[in-house]
Design an enzyme around this catalytic site. Structure first.
Site, PDB file in Angstrom:
ATOM      1  N   GLU A  82       0.830  -1.213   0.000  1.00 58.60           N
ATOM      2  CA  GLU A  82       0.000   0.000   0.000  1.00 58.60           C
ATOM      3  C   GLU A  82       0.862   1.260   0.000  1.00 58.60           C
ATOM      4  O   GLU A  82       1.774   1.393   0.825  1.00 58.60           O
ATOM      5  CB  GLU A  82      -0.906  -0.031   1.251  1.00 58.60           C
ATOM      6  CG  GLU A  82      -1.881   1.120   1.317  1.00 58.60           C
ATOM      7  CD  GLU A  82      -2.812   1.033   2.539  1.00 58.60           C
ATOM      8  OE1 GLU A  82      -2.977  -0.066   3.107  1.00 58.60           O
ATOM      9  OE2 GLU A  82      -3.361   2.085   2.901  1.00 58.60           O
ATOM     10  N   LYS A 259      -6.841  -1.102  12.068  1.00 58.65           N
ATOM     11  CA  LYS A 259      -6.245  -1.507  10.782  1.00 58.65           C
ATOM     12  C   LYS A 259      -5.094  -0.560  10.453  1.00 58.65           C
ATOM     13  O   LYS A 259      -4.031  -0.971   9.970  1.00 58.65           O
ATOM     14  CB  LYS A 259      -7.313  -1.484   9.684  1.00 58.65           C
ATOM     15  CG  LYS A 259      -6.874  -2.066   8.349  1.00 58.65           C
ATOM     16  CD  LYS A 259      -6.182  -1.082   7.429  1.00 58.65           C
ATOM     17  CE  LYS A 259      -5.864  -1.704   6.083  1.00 58.65           C
ATOM     18  NZ  LYS A 259      -5.115  -0.813   5.199  1.00 58.65           N
ATOM     19  N   ASP A 275       5.401 -14.118  11.432  1.00 59.41           N
ATOM     20  CA  ASP A 275       4.059 -14.589  11.072  1.00 59.41           C
ATOM     21  C   ASP A 275       3.062 -13.432  11.243  1.00 59.41           C
ATOM     22  O   ASP A 275       2.656 -13.096  12.359  1.00 59.41           O
ATOM     23  CB  ASP A 275       3.734 -15.771  12.001  1.00 59.41           C
ATOM     24  CG  ASP A 275       2.380 -16.384  11.734  1.00 59.41           C
ATOM     25  OD1 ASP A 275       1.531 -15.746  11.103  1.00 59.41           O
ATOM     26  OD2 ASP A 275       2.176 -17.533  12.183  1.00 59.41           O
ATOM     27  N   HIS A 373      -2.360  10.323  -0.718  1.00 57.38           N
ATOM     28  CA  HIS A 373      -2.396   9.095  -1.504  1.00 57.38           C
ATOM     29  C   HIS A 373      -2.253   9.372  -2.998  1.00 57.38           C
ATOM     30  O   HIS A 373      -1.792   8.528  -3.756  1.00 57.38           O
ATOM     31  CB  HIS A 373      -3.762   8.407  -1.320  1.00 57.38           C
ATOM     32  CG  HIS A 373      -3.755   7.330  -0.281  1.00 57.38           C
ATOM     33  ND1 HIS A 373      -3.075   6.164  -0.459  1.00 57.38           N
ATOM     34  CD2 HIS A 373      -4.361   7.243   0.932  1.00 57.38           C
ATOM     35  CE1 HIS A 373      -3.266   5.402   0.608  1.00 57.38           C
ATOM     36  NE2 HIS A 373      -4.019   6.044   1.471  1.00 57.38           N
TER      37      HIS A 373
HETATM   38  C1  MEV Z   1      -5.656   2.979   5.460  1.00 56.30           C
HETATM   39  O1  MEV Z   1      -4.910   1.850   5.060  1.00 56.30           O
HETATM   40  C2  MEV Z   1      -5.631   3.159   6.950  1.00 56.30           C
HETATM   41  C3  MEV Z   1      -6.536   4.240   7.501  1.00 56.30           C
HETATM   42  O2  MEV Z   1      -7.891   4.010   7.060  1.00 56.30           O
HETATM   43  C4  MEV Z   1      -6.456   4.165   9.019  1.00 56.30           C
HETATM   44  C5  MEV Z   1      -7.476   5.010   9.745  1.00 56.30           C
HETATM   45  O3  MEV Z   1      -8.549   5.309   9.196  1.00 56.30           O
HETATM   46  O4  MEV Z   1      -7.191   5.331  10.902  1.00 56.30           O
HETATM   47  C6  MEV Z   1      -6.163   5.603   7.011  1.00 56.30           C
END
Ligand code: MEV
Length: 419
Positions: A82, A259, A275, A373
């Site tokens: 990413e 995430k 892992d 991005h």
């Molecule tokens: C994107 O890979 C991760 C985010 O969505 C994390 C977040 O929203 O805190 C930007």
């Protein structure tokens, strides 16, 4: 104190070869770094790692700069598909440098292995019988891995839990094993399998599962850092705290919050041949272990109005054994990191997770993440539309200028340039 620095200004603007040189100059990695550059894992090595191999699969390795952890500068290799993740981690770390960077620590590297005992009418008495023989059971477990014991590891304790199931009470026996610098999955699984028949004999029950728990809550890493309000702006302090509160009260947001933390953690886990699924399972189950799925990080305001962030995550990772030892890229990345123990690696993971989360929340609470991005995304779109190496930059630039980063527009621009 070493002369090495992680504050490599303009690193992202340099040519790849120049970056490699800088990493060699500022880390303990040397020739091993060549395994990362255009070489990688041989088919032969891959064939020894898993079954039915037909080839290998490449991913980029990026270096997160600016990290200062426990008063040492570290360059941090991250493997991820990413865009923006490496840049964001570096940015978060840069803004924390003024206040001293990250301070991290860990528990002992203790993994839990579980033995499920069924068919008991007196599970509580069975628990006492097992604990009466704790020392003998520890000896049996430790005989399975004399090397680990020689290196100071081994079984630290045996604990028992009685759980109500639909099929009567289960006795669940936990072996708590100090795995030292190994992740330890093989060691603790072997120990559980060796101890299980003795537990059956002691209790009169039937053992089914004998396997480690990925809720590695005896192997935790923590990190904290402060971001100065003058440097990041008071609005950012408020914004990050609001973002954290959103995650705290809403599991839909919390999943994305965590995430984002794991974007950084998993990329380093992957880079070091560990892992990723074990660490992900550990993190998310730990986040839910209080009964409510919660953020892995906490954001608060200091009494001076600065932003204080902290994190605590399970870190079932090693620096010896498995792919950490057999994958040449993982070896090179461990050399770049320069960590000397699994615990130090855990401290890096916690610090990167915190920096990553800070950068995401800062962007989300202000300009949004799409702006950051877009540049790399536009380049990807240009490549997909068929742009050659010398055309990519121009096509991407034009799309950003127009605010239309789309495949159809990339094709039109390309055609126009070529004509
Ligand atoms: C994107 O890979 C991760 C985010 O969505 C994390 C977040 O929203 O805190 C930007």
């Amino acid at each position: 104190m070493s002369e090495e620095t992680s504050r490599l200004e303009g690193f992202h603007k340099k040519e790849l070869e120049e970056r490699v040189k800088l990493v060699k100059e500022n880390s303990s990695a040397d020739e091993s770094l060549d395994h990362l550059v255009g070489k990688g894992l041989s088919n032969q090595k891959a064939d020894q790692m898993i079954e039915n191999v037909v080839g290998t699969y490449e991913l980029p390795v990026g270096i997160a700069t600016n990290f200062r952890i426990n008063d040492e500068d570290l360059l941090i290799p991250m493997v991820i598909e990413e865009s923006s993740v490496v840049a964001a981690a570096s940015y978060g770390a840069k803004l924390a440098r003024g206040t001293g960077g990250f301070h991290a620590n860990t528990t002992e590297p203790v993994m839990i292995s579980q033995i499920q005992v069924t068919g008991l009418s007196d599970a509580n008495a069975a628990k006492v019988k097992v604990l009466e023989k704790k020392d003998e059971l520890i000896d049996i477990a430790e005989e399975q891995d004399p090397v680990l014991v020689e290196h100071g590891g081994g079984v630290e304790d045996i604990r028992c839990r009685v759980l109500k199931s639909r099929f009567g009470d289960y006795l669940v026996v936990h072996l708590l094993v100090n795995c030292q610098d190994a992740m330890g999955a093989n060691a603790v699984n072997t120990m559980a399998e060796a101890v299980a028949p003795h537990v059956e004999e002691l209790t009169g029950g039937d053992v089914y599962l004998r396997i480690l728990s990925n809720l590695a809550d005896q192997r935790l890493a923590r990190a904290r850092a402060v971001w100065d309000k003058e440097e990041i702006g008071k609005d950012t302090v408020e914004g990050v705290i609001q973002a954290y509160e959103f995650a705290r009260v809403d599991p839909y947001r919390c999943a994305t919050h965590n995430k984002g933390v794991m974007n950084g953690v998993t990329a380093v886990v992957m880079a070091t041949g560990n892992d990723t699924r074990a660490v992900e399972a550990g993190a998310h189950s730990y986040a839910a272990s209080g009964g409510v799925y919660s953020p892995l990080t906490v954001w608060e305001k200091t009494k001076d109005g600065d932003l204080a962030g902290s994190i605590e995550i399970p870190v079932p990772v090693g620096i010896v054994g498995g792919a950490t030892s057999s994958h040449p890229g993982a070896q090179a990345n461990l050399e770049i990191l320069g960590v000397e123990s699994a615990q130090e690696l855990g401290e890096v993971l916690a610090s990167v997770g915190l920096a990553q989360n800070f950068a995401a929340l800062r962007a989300l609470a202000s300009e949004g993440i799409q702006k950051g991005h877009m540049r790399l995304h536009a380049k990807n779109v240009a490549v997909q539309a068929g742009a050659e190496e010398d055309e990519v930059e121009r096509v991407a630039e034009k799309m950003i200028e127009e605010g239309k980063v789309r495949a159809d527009r990339a094709e039109e621009i390309l055609e126009k340039f070529r004509n």
